[in-house]
Design a protein around this motif. Structure first.
Motif, PDB file in Angstrom:
ATOM      1  N   GLY A 157      34.519  42.402  40.976  1.00 38.72           N
ATOM      2  CA  GLY A 157      33.801  41.178  40.621  1.00 38.72           C
ATOM      3  C   GLY A 157      32.746  40.824  41.647  1.00 38.72           C
ATOM      4  N   SER A 158      33.080  40.996  42.922  1.00 32.81           N
ATOM      5  CA  SER A 158      32.097  40.743  43.985  1.00 32.81           C
ATOM      6  C   SER A 158      30.917  41.703  43.879  1.00 32.81           C
ATOM      7  CB  SER A 158      32.753  40.899  45.358  1.00 32.81           C
ATOM      8  OG  SER A 158      33.730  39.926  45.538  1.00 32.81           O
ATOM      9  N   LEU A 159      31.221  42.958  43.539  1.00 35.83           N
ATOM     10  CA  LEU A 159      30.149  43.944  43.378  1.00 35.83           C
ATOM     11  C   LEU A 159      29.256  43.598  42.182  1.00 35.83           C
ATOM     12  CD1 LEU A 159      32.096  47.255  44.110  1.00 35.83           C
ATOM     13  CD2 LEU A 159      30.449  46.093  45.593  1.00 35.83           C
ATOM     14  N   VAL A 160      29.846  43.099  41.113  1.00 34.05           N
ATOM     15  CA  VAL A 160      29.059  42.709  39.935  1.00 34.05           C
ATOM     16  C   VAL A 160      28.112  41.575  40.293  1.00 34.05           C
ATOM     17  CG1 VAL A 160      29.208  41.613  37.655  1.00 34.05           C
ATOM     18  CG2 VAL A 160      30.707  43.528  38.216  1.00 34.05           C
ATOM     19  N   VAL A 161      28.617  40.587  41.035  1.00 34.01           N
ATOM     20  CA  VAL A 161      27.766  39.461  41.443  1.00 34.01           C
ATOM     21  C   VAL A 161      26.594  39.973  42.276  1.00 34.01           C
ATOM     22  CG1 VAL A 161      27.669  37.384  42.903  1.00 34.01           C
ATOM     23  CG2 VAL A 161      29.563  37.708  41.306  1.00 34.01           C
ATOM     24  N   ASP A 162      26.864  40.866  43.220  1.00 31.75           N
ATOM     25  CA  ASP A 162      25.798  41.418  44.066  1.00 31.75           C
ATOM     26  C   ASP A 162      24.833  42.288  43.264  1.00 31.75           C
ATOM     27  OD1 ASP A 162      26.807  40.143  46.281  1.00 31.75           O
ATOM     28  OD2 ASP A 162      27.844  41.911  47.063  1.00 31.75           O
ATOM     29  N   ALA A 163      25.368  43.171  42.438  1.00 33.10           N
ATOM     30  CA  ALA A 163      24.529  44.108  41.687  1.00 33.10           C
ATOM     31  C   ALA A 163      23.627  43.393  40.683  1.00 33.10           C
ATOM     32  CB  ALA A 163      25.396  45.140  40.970  1.00 33.10           C
ATOM     33  N   ARG A 164      24.142  42.360  40.056  1.00 30.35           N
ATOM     34  CA  ARG A 164      23.357  41.627  39.052  1.00 30.35           C
ATOM     35  C   ARG A 164      22.493  40.535  39.669  1.00 30.35           C
ATOM     36  NH1 ARG A 164      24.517  42.169  33.290  1.00 30.35           N
ATOM     37  NH2 ARG A 164      23.126  40.403  33.298  1.00 30.35           N
ATOM     38  N   GLY A 165      22.661  40.287  40.958  1.00 29.08           N
ATOM     39  CA  GLY A 165      21.888  39.237  41.610  1.00 29.08           C
ATOM     40  C   GLY A 165      22.235  37.855  41.095  1.00 29.08           C
ATOM     41  N   LEU A 166      23.504  37.665  40.740  1.00 31.23           N
ATOM     42  CA  LEU A 166      23.938  36.375  40.206  1.00 31.23           C
ATOM     43  C   LEU A 166      24.046  35.344  41.324  1.00 31.23           C
ATOM     44  CD1 LEU A 166      26.714  37.637  37.775  1.00 31.23           C
ATOM     45  CD2 LEU A 166      24.392  36.940  37.204  1.00 31.23           C
ATOM     46  N   ASP A 167      23.873  34.106  40.967  1.00 27.61           N
ATOM     47  CA  ASP A 167      23.976  33.005  41.928  1.00 27.61           C
ATOM     48  C   ASP A 167      25.456  32.742  42.208  1.00 27.61           C
ATOM     49  OD1 ASP A 167      23.708  30.765  43.483  1.00 27.61           O
ATOM     50  OD2 ASP A 167      23.001  29.467  41.852  1.00 27.61           O
ATOM     51  N   PRO A 168      25.931  32.961  43.456  1.00 26.46           N
ATOM     52  CA  PRO A 168      27.347  32.725  43.758  1.00 26.46           C
ATOM     53  C   PRO A 168      27.792  31.287  43.532  1.00 26.46           C
ATOM     54  CG  PRO A 168      26.288  33.939  45.533  1.00 26.46           C
ATOM     55  CD  PRO A 168      25.210  33.492  44.585  1.00 26.46           C
ATOM     56  N   VAL A 169      26.858  30.336  43.621  1.00 24.69           N
ATOM     57  CA  VAL A 169      27.207  28.931  43.407  1.00 24.69           C
ATOM     58  C   VAL A 169      27.608  28.700  41.947  1.00 24.69           C
ATOM     59  CG1 VAL A 169      26.322  26.562  43.482  1.00 24.69           C
ATOM     60  CG2 VAL A 169      25.743  28.173  45.298  1.00 24.69           C
ATOM     61  N   MET A 170      27.026  29.485  41.038  1.00 27.66           N
ATOM     62  CA  MET A 170      27.349  29.350  39.622  1.00 27.66           C
ATOM     63  C   MET A 170      28.837  29.590  39.385  1.00 27.66           C
ATOM     64  SD  MET A 170      25.729  31.422  36.379  1.00 27.66           S
ATOM     65  CE  MET A 170      26.303  33.014  36.876  1.00 27.66           C
ATOM     66  N   GLY A 171      29.428  30.483  40.155  1.00 21.87           N
ATOM     67  CA  GLY A 171      30.846  30.795  40.003  1.00 21.87           C
ATOM     68  C   GLY A 171      31.685  30.273  41.153  1.00 21.87           C
ATOM     69  N   ALA A 172      31.313  29.115  41.694  1.00 21.61           N
ATOM     70  CA  ALA A 172      32.030  28.578  42.855  1.00 21.61           C
ATOM     71  C   ALA A 172      33.499  28.320  42.546  1.00 21.61           C
ATOM     72  CB  ALA A 172      31.353  27.314  43.357  1.00 21.61           C
ATOM     73  N   THR A 173      33.792  27.733  41.399  1.00 19.31           N
ATOM     74  CA  THR A 173      35.183  27.489  41.011  1.00 19.31           C
ATOM     75  C   THR A 173      35.914  28.804  40.832  1.00 19.31           C
ATOM     76  OG1 THR A 173      34.559  25.451  39.891  1.00 19.31           O
ATOM     77  CG2 THR A 173      36.664  26.432  39.260  1.00 19.31           C
ATOM     78  N   HIS A 174      35.244  29.760  40.225  1.00 23.94           N
ATOM     79  CA  HIS A 174      35.829  31.079  39.995  1.00 23.94           C
ATOM     80  C   HIS A 174      36.157  31.750  41.337  1.00 23.94           C
ATOM     81  CE1 HIS A 174      36.661  34.358  37.228  1.00 23.94           C
ATOM     82  NE2 HIS A 174      36.016  35.196  38.022  1.00 23.94           N
ATOM     83  N   GLY A 175      35.244  31.681  42.267  1.00 21.04           N
ATOM     84  CA  GLY A 175      35.460  32.290  43.582  1.00 21.04           C
ATOM     85  C   GLY A 175      36.567  31.605  44.370  1.00 21.04           C
ATOM     86  N   ALA A 176      36.611  30.272  44.290  1.00 17.12           N
ATOM     87  CA  ALA A 176      37.660  29.539  45.000  1.00 17.12           C
ATOM     88  C   ALA A 176      39.031  29.841  44.410  1.00 17.12           C
ATOM     89  CB  ALA A 176      37.379  28.035  44.941  1.00 17.12           C
ATOM     90  N   ALA A 177      39.105  29.899  43.086  1.00 16.35           N
ATOM     91  CA  ALA A 177      40.380  30.234  42.439  1.00 16.35           C
ATOM     92  C   ALA A 177      40.797  31.666  42.775  1.00 16.35           C
ATOM     93  CB  ALA A 177      40.277  30.041  40.928  1.00 16.35           C
ATOM     94  N   ALA A 178      39.822  32.568  42.870  1.00 16.96           N
ATOM     95  CA  ALA A 178      40.132  33.955  43.241  1.00 16.96           C
ATOM     96  C   ALA A 178      40.685  34.030  44.662  1.00 16.96           C
ATOM     97  CB  ALA A 178      38.884  34.827  43.108  1.00 16.96           C
ATOM     98  N   ALA A 179      40.158  33.207  45.556  1.00 14.55           N
ATOM     99  CA  ALA A 179      40.670  33.184  46.929  1.00 14.55           C
ATOM    100  C   ALA A 179      42.116  32.696  46.959  1.00 14.55           C
ATOM    101  CB  ALA A 179      39.782  32.307  47.808  1.00 14.55           C
ATOM    102  N   VAL A 180      42.399  31.662  46.190  1.00 17.30           N
ATOM    103  CA  VAL A 180      43.777  31.155  46.090  1.00 17.30           C
ATOM    104  C   VAL A 180      44.685  32.231  45.507  1.00 17.30           C
ATOM    105  CG1 VAL A 180      45.262  29.477  44.914  1.00 17.30           C
ATOM    106  CG2 VAL A 180      43.116  28.728  45.966  1.00 17.30           C
ATOM    107  N   MET A 181      44.202  32.880  44.464  1.00 16.53           N
ATOM    108  CA  MET A 181      45.000  33.919  43.818  1.00 16.53           C
ATOM    109  C   MET A 181      45.256  35.084  44.769  1.00 16.53           C
ATOM    110  SD  MET A 181      44.346  35.618  40.140  1.00 16.53           S
ATOM    111  CE  MET A 181      45.397  36.878  39.481  1.00 16.53           C
ATOM    112  N   ALA A 182      44.280  35.438  45.593  1.00 17.87           N
ATOM    113  CA  ALA A 182      44.453  36.537  46.548  1.00 17.87           C
ATOM    114  C   ALA A 182      45.574  36.213  47.537  1.00 17.87           C
ATOM    115  CB  ALA A 182      43.146  36.805  47.291  1.00 17.87           C
ATOM    116  N   VAL A 183      45.631  34.982  48.002  1.00 21.04           N
ATOM    117  CA  VAL A 183      46.699  34.571  48.922  1.00 21.04           C
ATOM    118  C   VAL A 183      48.054  34.630  48.220  1.00 21.04           C
ATOM    119  CG1 VAL A 183      47.633  32.632  50.235  1.00 21.04           C
ATOM    120  CG2 VAL A 183      45.195  33.156  50.368  1.00 21.04           C
ATOM    121  N   LEU A 184      48.117  34.131  46.995  1.00 18.59           N
ATOM    122  CA  LEU A 184      49.373  34.148  46.241  1.00 18.59           C
ATOM    123  C   LEU A 184      49.817  35.582  45.951  1.00 18.59           C
ATOM    124  CD1 LEU A 184      48.657  31.187  43.812  1.00 18.59           C
ATOM    125  CD2 LEU A 184      50.382  31.235  45.636  1.00 18.59           C
ATOM    126  N   MET A 185      48.871  36.451  45.655  1.00 14.63           N
ATOM    127  CA  MET A 185      49.221  37.858  45.421  1.00 14.63           C
ATOM    128  C   MET A 185      49.751  38.488  46.702  1.00 14.63           C
ATOM    129  SD  MET A 185      46.432  39.354  42.688  1.00 14.63           S
ATOM    130  CE  MET A 185      45.134  39.438  43.875  1.00 14.63           C
TER     131      MET A 185
END
Length: 138
Positions: A61-89
Motif C-alpha cells: 500500500g505504501s508503494l502504491v501511494v508512492d508510485a501513483r503520487g497520491l496525496d498521503p493526507v487524503m488517506g490519513a485515517t487509513h494510514g493511522a488505522a494501518a499503524a494501529v493494526m500493525a501494532v495489534l498484529m
C-alpha cells in the motif's frame, strides 16, 4: 495495480477472520467450559501466514501511494488505522508464537491474544471502509 492492494488485503483479512474463528474454539473450551476441538497447528500456521501477508500488503500500500503520487493526507485515517493494526498484529503474532512454542495451561495470555486479534480484525474493517472511500475518490 492500484486494485491489487485492496484485493489482497481483503483476502488476507478474510483469512484472519477464519483464523480468529478457529481460535474461538479454544475460547469456548477454556473460558466457557464447552467441549470444542481446537486445531492448534492450523490456527498457528494460518495465523502467521495471515499476519505476514497483511504486513506485506501494508508495504504494498505504501508503494502504491508512492508510485501513483497520491496525496498521503487524503488517506490519513487509513494510514493511522494501518499503524494501529500493525501494532495489534505484532502483539497477536508475538503472543501467538509464545503460546505455540511454550505450551502449558494458561487462561490470561490466550484471552489477551484473542482480544488483540479481535481488535486487529475490527481495525481491518475500518481500513476496508476508509480504503473503499479512497478508491471511490480517485
Amino acid at each position: 495495480m492500484i486494485y491489487l492492494h485492496p484485493a489482497f488485503q481483503l483476502l488476507f483479512l478474510l483469512l484472519s477472520a477464519y483464523v480468529f474463528f478457529l481460535g474461538t474454539r479454544r475460547f469456548l473450551s477454556l473460558h466457557l467450559k464447552r467441549k470444542a476441538a481446537f486445531p492448534r497447528k492450523r490456527h498457528a500456521r494460518l495465523g502467521i501466514a495471515a499476519i505476514a501477508a497483511l504486513y506485506a500488503g501494508m508495504m504494498g500500500g505504501s508503494l502504491v501511494v508512492d508510485a501513483r503520487g497520491l496525496d498521503p493526507v487524503m488517506g490519513a485515517t487509513h494510514g493511522a488505522a494501518a499503524a494501529v493494526m500493525a501494532v495489534l498484529m505484532g502483539l497477536g503474532a508475538a503472543s501467538g508464537l509464545f503460546l505455540y512454542y511454550r505450551p502449558k495451561p494458561r487462561k490470561k495470555l490466550p484471552l489477551a491474544h484473542g482480544i488483540a486479534n479481535l481488535l486487529m480484525l475490527a481495525t481491518g474493517i475500518v481500513l476496508a471502509a476508509s480504503g473503499a472511500s479512497i478508491l471511490l475518490s480517485l
